[in-house]
Design a protein around this motif. Structure first.
Motif, PDB file in Angstrom:
ATOM      1  N   VAL A 121       8.786  16.005   0.639  1.00  0.00           N
ATOM      2  CA  VAL A 121       9.376  15.099   2.135  1.00  0.00           C
ATOM      3  C   VAL A 121       8.685  15.287   3.494  1.00  0.00           C
ATOM      4  N   GLY A 122       8.320  16.314   3.234  1.00  0.00           N
ATOM      5  CA  GLY A 122       7.768  17.279   4.639  1.00  0.00           C
ATOM      6  C   GLY A 122       6.695  16.180   4.925  1.00  0.00           C
ATOM      7  N   LEU A 123       5.590  16.722   3.634  1.00  0.00           N
ATOM      8  CA  LEU A 123       4.174  15.845   4.325  1.00  0.00           C
ATOM      9  C   LEU A 123       4.018  14.119   4.006  1.00  0.00           C
ATOM     10  N   TRP A 124       4.726  13.448   2.836  1.00  0.00           N
ATOM     11  CA  TRP A 124       4.047  12.767   2.495  1.00  0.00           C
ATOM     12  C   TRP A 124       5.426  11.418   3.272  1.00  0.00           C
ATOM     13  N   LEU A 125       6.903  11.622   3.115  1.00  0.00           N
ATOM     14  CA  LEU A 125       7.960  10.966   3.546  1.00  0.00           C
ATOM     15  C   LEU A 125       7.728  11.050   5.166  1.00  0.00           C
ATOM     16  N   ALA A 126       7.967  12.061   5.463  1.00  0.00           N
ATOM     17  CA  ALA A 126       8.403  12.776   6.776  1.00  0.00           C
ATOM     18  C   ALA A 126       7.045  12.391   7.810  1.00  0.00           C
ATOM     19  N   TRP A 127       5.565  12.088   7.291  1.00  0.00           N
ATOM     20  CA  TRP A 127       4.398  12.012   8.098  1.00  0.00           C
ATOM     21  C   TRP A 127       3.749  10.631   7.766  1.00  0.00           C
ATOM     22  N   LEU A 181      14.820  -1.667   6.730  1.00  0.00           N
ATOM     23  CA  LEU A 181      15.584  -2.152   4.721  1.00  0.00           C
ATOM     24  C   LEU A 181      13.937  -1.878   4.503  1.00  0.00           C
ATOM     25  N   PHE A 182      13.066  -1.716   5.142  1.00  0.00           N
ATOM     26  CA  PHE A 182      11.924  -1.693   4.389  1.00  0.00           C
ATOM     27  C   PHE A 182      10.936  -0.259   4.167  1.00  0.00           C
ATOM     28  N   VAL A 183      12.046   0.700   4.757  1.00  0.00           N
ATOM     29  CA  VAL A 183      12.171   2.137   4.422  1.00  0.00           C
ATOM     30  C   VAL A 183      13.278   2.415   3.470  1.00  0.00           C
ATOM     31  N   ALA A 184      14.198   2.025   3.868  1.00  0.00           N
ATOM     32  CA  ALA A 184      15.496   2.431   2.843  1.00  0.00           C
ATOM     33  C   ALA A 184      15.069   2.103   1.296  1.00  0.00           C
ATOM     34  N   LEU A 185      14.656   1.086   1.322  1.00  0.00           N
ATOM     35  CA  LEU A 185      13.886   0.394  -0.206  1.00  0.00           C
ATOM     36  C   LEU A 185      13.108   1.386  -0.464  1.00  0.00           C
ATOM     37  N   GLN A 186      12.091   1.630  -0.364  1.00  0.00           N
ATOM     38  CA  GLN A 186      10.787   2.419  -0.257  1.00  0.00           C
ATOM     39  C   GLN A 186      11.106   3.734  -0.597  1.00  0.00           C
ATOM     40  N   VAL A 187      11.771   4.355  -0.073  1.00  0.00           N
ATOM     41  CA  VAL A 187      12.020   5.703  -0.230  1.00  0.00           C
ATOM     42  C   VAL A 187      13.607   6.086  -1.116  1.00  0.00           C
ATOM     43  N   ALA A 188      14.281   4.825  -1.530  1.00  0.00           N
ATOM     44  CA  ALA A 188      15.192   5.049  -3.031  1.00  0.00           C
ATOM     45  C   ALA A 188      14.245   5.023  -3.603  1.00  0.00           C
ATOM     46  N   LEU A 189      13.236   4.174  -4.057  1.00  0.00           N
ATOM     47  CA  LEU A 189      12.839   4.094  -5.424  1.00  0.00           C
ATOM     48  C   LEU A 189      12.006   5.556  -6.080  1.00  0.00           C
ATOM     49  N   PHE A 190      11.225   5.905  -4.438  1.00  0.00           N
ATOM     50  CA  PHE A 190      11.243   7.073  -4.747  1.00  0.00           C
ATOM     51  C   PHE A 190      11.714   8.462  -5.227  1.00  0.00           C
ATOM     52  N   THR A 191      12.789   8.115  -4.105  1.00  0.00           N
ATOM     53  CA  THR A 191      13.831   9.031  -4.724  1.00  0.00           C
ATOM     54  C   THR A 191      14.091   9.105  -6.121  1.00  0.00           C
ATOM     55  N   ILE A 249       0.662  -1.122  -0.264  1.00  0.00           N
ATOM     56  CA  ILE A 249      -0.046   0.118   0.040  1.00  0.00           C
ATOM     57  C   ILE A 249       0.753   1.231  -0.237  1.00  0.00           C
ATOM     58  N   THR A 250       2.022   1.264   1.252  1.00  0.00           N
ATOM     59  CA  THR A 250       2.711   2.316   0.645  1.00  0.00           C
ATOM     60  C   THR A 250       2.799   2.641  -0.063  1.00  0.00           C
ATOM     61  N   PHE A 251       3.964   1.307  -0.104  1.00  0.00           N
ATOM     62  CA  PHE A 251       4.712   1.714  -2.234  1.00  0.00           C
ATOM     63  C   PHE A 251       4.419   2.297  -2.976  1.00  0.00           C
ATOM     64  N   GLY A 252       2.657   1.772  -3.550  1.00  0.00           N
ATOM     65  CA  GLY A 252       1.973   2.314  -4.756  1.00  0.00           C
ATOM     66  C   GLY A 252       1.092   3.828  -4.545  1.00  0.00           C
ATOM     67  N   ILE A 253       0.933   3.826  -3.190  1.00  0.00           N
ATOM     68  CA  ILE A 253       0.581   5.320  -2.960  1.00  0.00           C
ATOM     69  C   ILE A 253       1.889   6.598  -3.299  1.00  0.00           C
ATOM     70  N   SER A 254       3.518   5.696  -2.680  1.00  0.00           N
ATOM     71  CA  SER A 254       4.354   6.254  -3.386  1.00  0.00           C
ATOM     72  C   SER A 254       4.657   6.987  -4.810  1.00  0.00           C
ATOM     73  N   MET A 255       4.531   5.356  -5.115  1.00  0.00           N
ATOM     74  CA  MET A 255       4.269   5.561  -6.923  1.00  0.00           C
ATOM     75  C   MET A 255       3.828   6.906  -7.158  1.00  0.00           C
ATOM     76  N   LEU A 256       2.442   6.640  -6.809  1.00  0.00           N
ATOM     77  CA  LEU A 256       1.147   7.382  -7.338  1.00  0.00           C
ATOM     78  C   LEU A 256       1.656   8.678  -7.148  1.00  0.00           C
ATOM     79  N   VAL A 257       2.465   9.252  -5.600  1.00  0.00           N
ATOM     80  CA  VAL A 257       2.858  10.649  -5.017  1.00  0.00           C
ATOM     81  C   VAL A 257       4.071  11.007  -6.316  1.00  0.00           C
ATOM     82  N   ALA A 258       4.873  10.180  -6.659  1.00  0.00           N
ATOM     83  CA  ALA A 258       5.748  10.534  -7.706  1.00  0.00           C
ATOM     84  C   ALA A 258       5.400  10.645  -9.071  1.00  0.00           C
TER      85      ALA A 258
END
Length: 340
Positions: free
Chosen positions: A79-85, A131-141, A23-32
């Motif tokens: 970063v301030g809203l999506w990633l940090a919250w 690793l859960f966060v690092a992988l998702q943030v890396a793909l998003f970034t 779910i987090t991965f899918g929303i991150s891709m939509l935000v990107a």
């Protein structure tokens, strides 16, 4: 070595199997994707790949202001809203139960039977959560990096500072969840404790920022405030600082020093992500200034820049790392000494 890899990958597979990961991965891709849809033309800014247009005399294609605005959307909003919250919150919810589930009756026996020390086993399980966060943030970034290169023609590798910074912030909260999870064996208490420390940290450091604004930024920007009447007047000279406001800020800053700087860490990204044109021409300019199409005067911009850079890297990351190390060390000590 194979035992270490097996334990590490087992933690990651456990997280991957949970729905919140996808779910987090899918929303991150939509935000990107939404971020990549923002563009610029000769009139101003466009959204949704040109479907909606907003006229702006500053944000025009090829201008340094447009490039700065595009990066600041990432550093200040995404970063301030999506990633940090939101993404971070979902990550804490997903990982809070790792250690309580791991040390449940019968679950930890298989791992302890392997030729791996307890503290090393503890660190591997903790790293699996990171690793859960690092992988998702890396793909998003990566998607953000490609979008910036496409939209403003700047292939800026400093964008990838978001990966270690956001992972570091998550590690601070996760360490609290791990400590309480091992101590109480309760996923709920672990989650509530992490959220409680997160909320306390945010509140204290947000309050510190507000007091700094009134104690230092406002008078340095040439803005005079009559506290008895509530009148505000802009001048071309630096105003006088109010002693009680300055002292109140110092007190709050001292209170917040030992706490993890979850908010300040993400705000520090704006200083880590370097853009030559933005840093030279738009120093101290905020995202709101660019959106309204107006730029502050030199005095106000200088005061804003000073406020953004008032804390050193040691204060932001060093003290936070000390907090995380103490919490994680205590959790590891309990894990190693407890009978399962």
């Amino acid at each position: 070595m194979s035992a270490l890899i097996a334990i590490f990958m087992d933690s990651f597979r456990l997280l991957q199997a949970r729905r919140l990961f996808w779910i987090t991965f899918g929303i991150s891709m939509l935000v990107a994707l939404a971020y990549a849809s923002i563009g610029f033309n000769e009139k101003g800014m466009t959204m949704f790949f040109g479907w909606k247009e907003f006229e702006n005399p500053i944000l025009k294609s090829g201008s340094p202001e447009a490039a700065a605005f595009y990066v600041m959307i990432f550093t200040d909003w995404i970063v301030g809203l999506w990633l940090a919250w939101f993404a971070l919150g979902l990550a804490v919810v997903s990982t809070a139960g790792i250690f309580p589930d791991f040390i449940a009756d019968g679950s930890i026996g298989i791992s302890l039977s392997k030729p791996v020390g307890r503290f090393r086993l503890f660190l591997l399980k903790f790293a699996g959560g990171l690793l859960f966060v690092a992988l998702q943030v890396a793909l998003f970034t990566l998607m953000v990096f490609l979008a910036i290169g496409w939209r403003v023609g700047e292939w800026n590798l400093t964008i990838f500072w978001a990966v270690p910074v956001v992972t570091f912030v998550f590690g601070l909260l996760y360490s609290v969840a791990v400590l309480v999870g091992i101590w109480t064996r309760s996923t709920l208490f672990a989650l509530l404790s992490a959220c409680g420390v997160w909320a306390l940290s945010w509140l204290v450091h947000f309050t510190e920022q507000q007091f700094y604004t009134f104690a230092h930024t406002v008078p340095e920007a040439g803005i005079s405030v009559d506290w008895s009447k509530g009148d505000v007047e802009e001048t071309d000279k630096e105003g006088e600082k109010v002693d009680w406001v300055v002292k109140a800020h110092s007190t709050i800053e001292t209170i917040g020093s030992p706490l993890p700087k979850t908010r300040d860490c993400t705000l520090y990204l704006k200083r880590l992500i370097k853009m030559e044109k933005r840093d030279s021409l738009l120093s101290g300019v905020t995202l709101g200034d660019l959106m309204t199409g107006t730029l502050p005067n030199r005095m106000q911009a200088g005061a804003q820049k000073k406020a953004e850079e008032r804390h050193s890297a040691w204060y932001v990351f060093g003290t936070s790392a000390a907090f995380g190390a103490c919490i994680l060390g205590l959790a590891g000590w309990i894990f190693c000494r407890r009978d399962y």
